[in-house]
Design a protein around this motif. Structure first.
Motif, PDB file in Angstrom:
ATOM      1  N   TRP A 206      24.086 -27.024  41.689  1.00  0.00           N
ATOM      2  CA  TRP A 206      24.958 -27.739  40.759  1.00  0.00           C
ATOM      3  C   TRP A 206      24.849 -29.237  40.996  1.00  0.00           C
ATOM      4  N   LEU A 207      24.678 -29.974  39.925  1.00  0.00           N
ATOM      5  CA  LEU A 207      24.716 -31.436  39.941  1.00  0.00           C
ATOM      6  C   LEU A 207      25.932 -31.830  39.116  1.00  0.00           C
ATOM      7  N   ALA A 208      26.702 -32.804  39.587  1.00  0.00           N
ATOM      8  CA  ALA A 208      27.954 -33.121  38.907  1.00  0.00           C
ATOM      9  C   ALA A 208      28.159 -34.627  38.773  1.00  0.00           C
ATOM     10  N   VAL A 209      28.888 -34.994  37.730  1.00  0.00           N
ATOM     11  CA  VAL A 209      29.353 -36.363  37.535  1.00  0.00           C
ATOM     12  C   VAL A 209      30.841 -36.295  37.220  1.00  0.00           C
ATOM     13  N   THR A 210      31.557 -37.345  37.579  1.00  0.00           N
ATOM     14  CA  THR A 210      32.965 -37.432  37.229  1.00  0.00           C
ATOM     15  C   THR A 210      33.084 -38.291  35.993  1.00  0.00           C
ATOM     16  N   VAL A 211      33.707 -37.745  34.967  1.00  0.00           N
ATOM     17  CA  VAL A 211      33.849 -38.422  33.678  1.00  0.00           C
ATOM     18  C   VAL A 211      35.309 -38.828  33.516  1.00  0.00           C
ATOM     19  N   LEU A 212      35.531 -40.042  33.061  1.00  0.00           N
ATOM     20  CA  LEU A 212      36.893 -40.536  32.882  1.00  0.00           C
ATOM     21  C   LEU A 212      37.466 -40.058  31.556  1.00  0.00           C
ATOM     22  N   CYS A 213      37.896 -38.802  31.544  1.00  0.00           N
ATOM     23  CA  CYS A 213      38.547 -38.204  30.383  1.00  0.00           C
ATOM     24  C   CYS A 213      39.243 -36.934  30.850  1.00  0.00           C
ATOM     25  N   GLU A 214      39.986 -36.330  29.971  1.00  0.00           N
ATOM     26  CA  GLU A 214      40.663 -35.073  30.287  1.00  0.00           C
ATOM     27  C   GLU A 214      39.676 -33.906  30.107  1.00  0.00           C
ATOM     28  N   PRO A 215      39.813 -32.831  30.908  1.00  0.00           N
ATOM     29  CA  PRO A 215      38.929 -31.678  30.751  1.00  0.00           C
ATOM     30  C   PRO A 215      38.923 -31.111  29.328  1.00  0.00           C
ATOM     31  N   ALA A 216      40.053 -31.168  28.644  1.00  0.00           N
ATOM     32  CA  ALA A 216      40.141 -30.640  27.273  1.00  0.00           C
ATOM     33  C   ALA A 216      39.309 -31.468  26.284  1.00  0.00           C
ATOM     34  N   ASP A 217      38.957 -32.710  26.667  1.00  0.00           N
ATOM     35  CA  ASP A 217      38.174 -33.571  25.777  1.00  0.00           C
ATOM     36  C   ASP A 217      36.696 -33.188  25.724  1.00  0.00           C
ATOM     37  N   ILE A 218      36.250 -32.351  26.653  1.00  0.00           N
ATOM     38  CA  ILE A 218      34.846 -31.932  26.691  1.00  0.00           C
ATOM     39  C   ILE A 218      34.761 -30.482  26.254  1.00  0.00           C
ATOM     40  N   ASP A 219      34.088 -30.258  25.146  1.00  0.00           N
ATOM     41  CA  ASP A 219      33.923 -28.914  24.599  1.00  0.00           C
ATOM     42  C   ASP A 219      32.575 -28.361  25.065  1.00  0.00           C
ATOM     43  N   GLU A 220      32.608 -27.317  25.879  1.00  0.00           N
ATOM     44  CA  GLU A 220      31.360 -26.738  26.406  1.00  0.00           C
ATOM     45  C   GLU A 220      30.483 -26.173  25.299  1.00  0.00           C
ATOM     46  N   ALA A 221      31.066 -25.849  24.154  1.00  0.00           N
ATOM     47  CA  ALA A 221      30.285 -25.323  23.025  1.00  0.00           C
ATOM     48  C   ALA A 221      29.596 -26.444  22.251  1.00  0.00           C
ATOM     49  N   ALA A 222      30.091 -27.670  22.372  1.00  0.00           N
ATOM     50  CA  ALA A 222      29.508 -28.819  21.660  1.00  0.00           C
ATOM     51  C   ALA A 222      29.254 -29.933  22.676  1.00  0.00           C
ATOM     52  N   LEU A 223      28.259 -29.721  23.523  1.00  0.00           N
ATOM     53  CA  LEU A 223      27.934 -30.688  24.570  1.00  0.00           C
ATOM     54  C   LEU A 223      27.315 -31.952  23.985  1.00  0.00           C
ATOM     55  N   PRO A 224      27.426 -33.087  24.697  1.00  0.00           N
ATOM     56  CA  PRO A 224      26.733 -34.299  24.256  1.00  0.00           C
ATOM     57  C   PRO A 224      25.225 -34.051  24.159  1.00  0.00           C
ATOM     58  N   ALA A 225      24.567 -34.796  23.294  1.00  0.00           N
ATOM     59  CA  ALA A 225      23.144 -34.586  22.980  1.00  0.00           C
ATOM     60  C   ALA A 225      22.232 -34.433  24.202  1.00  0.00           C
ATOM     61  N   PRO A 226      22.349 -35.283  25.246  1.00  0.00           N
ATOM     62  CA  PRO A 226      21.421 -35.114  26.375  1.00  0.00           C
ATOM     63  C   PRO A 226      21.499 -33.736  27.022  1.00  0.00           C
ATOM     64  N   LEU A 227      22.704 -33.175  27.110  1.00  0.00           N
ATOM     65  CA  LEU A 227      22.846 -31.836  27.691  1.00  0.00           C
ATOM     66  C   LEU A 227      22.548 -30.752  26.660  1.00  0.00           C
ATOM     67  N   ALA A 228      22.879 -30.998  25.411  1.00  0.00           N
ATOM     68  CA  ALA A 228      22.614 -30.015  24.355  1.00  0.00           C
ATOM     69  C   ALA A 228      21.117 -29.746  24.219  1.00  0.00           C
ATOM     70  N   GLU A 229      20.283 -30.771  24.473  1.00  0.00           N
ATOM     71  CA  GLU A 229      18.824 -30.595  24.404  1.00  0.00           C
ATOM     72  C   GLU A 229      18.330 -29.626  25.474  1.00  0.00           C
ATOM     73  N   LEU A 230      19.078 -29.486  26.563  1.00  0.00           N
ATOM     74  CA  LEU A 230      18.694 -28.590  27.658  1.00  0.00           C
ATOM     75  C   LEU A 230      19.504 -27.293  27.650  1.00  0.00           C
ATOM     76  N   ALA A 231      20.270 -27.058  26.603  1.00  0.00           N
ATOM     77  CA  ALA A 231      21.263 -25.988  26.562  1.00  0.00           C
ATOM     78  C   ALA A 231      20.739 -24.623  26.984  1.00  0.00           C
ATOM     79  N   ASP A 232      19.550 -24.242  26.558  1.00  0.00           N
ATOM     80  CA  ASP A 232      19.032 -22.921  26.904  1.00  0.00           C
ATOM     81  C   ASP A 232      18.520 -22.860  28.345  1.00  0.00           C
ATOM     82  N   ARG A 233      18.344 -24.008  28.985  1.00  0.00           N
ATOM     83  CA  ARG A 233      17.806 -24.055  30.346  1.00  0.00           C
ATOM     84  C   ARG A 233      18.869 -24.305  31.411  1.00  0.00           C
ATOM     85  N   ILE A 234      20.110 -24.612  30.994  1.00  0.00           N
ATOM     86  CA  ILE A 234      21.125 -24.982  31.973  1.00  0.00           C
ATOM     87  C   ILE A 234      22.420 -24.192  31.812  1.00  0.00           C
ATOM     88  N   GLU A 235      23.201 -24.167  32.882  1.00  0.00           N
ATOM     89  CA  GLU A 235      24.576 -23.674  32.870  1.00  0.00           C
ATOM     90  C   GLU A 235      25.450 -24.908  33.045  1.00  0.00           C
TER      91      GLU A 235
END
Length: 159
Positions: A41-70
């Protein structure tokens, strides 16, 4: 004047040695006592609430890797934002120095995607220094080395 030139040459040499050591031996670029994550696991701390990040609609950089990552999203320690973590589904064999130098390290690609996703969530855009604000660099060996480091920097990160 000569002392200034010598000083710059020594600093450039030290930087080159650090970069090569980092590419050849991953432990050389980690702080003393730090170990690579066994879980992957690689992690970053983001300055927002957990509810503000939708795992189904990830930001583009992560969405491009969606099938390769958890991906996992959870509150950061001491309520200091949100921990956004990701890992590769298929853990590749440890990347050799040649793959890391050529920029074909899947883990480096994931580190870069996490940093860019963090910037998109916090600022709304990915901040970049390219093109260089001072124009084209002179085609010298040092300039070529600087250009290659500038291109590799987004994938390297802090280890």
């Amino acid at each position: 004047m000569t002392a200034n030139v010598v000083s710059r040459a020594v600093r450039a040499g030290e930087t080159l040695v650090r970069q090569l050591r980092s590419a050849l031996d991953r432990s050389a670029s980690r702080p003393a006592g730090a170990r690579p994550s066994v879980s992957g696991w690689l992690a970053v701390t983001v300055l927002c609430e957990p509810a503000d990040i939708d795992e189904a609609a990830l930001p583009a950089p992560l969405a491009e890797l969606a099938d390769r990552i958890e991906v996992r999203v959870r509150p950061a320690a001491d309520s200091k934002g949100t921990e956004l973590a990701a890992r590769l589904r298929a853990r590749p064999a440890r990347a050799g120095a040649l793959r890391r130098l050529s920029g074909k390290d899947p883990e480096a690609e994931l580190r870069s995607a996490l940093r860019r996703a963090k910037q998109l969530i916090e600022v709304g855009e990915v901040l970049a220094v390219d093109p260089a604000p001072h124009g084209k660099r002179t085609a010298t060996p040092g300039g070529a080395l600087l250009e290659s480091w500038t291109k590799a920097a987004p994938k390297a990160g802090v280890r």
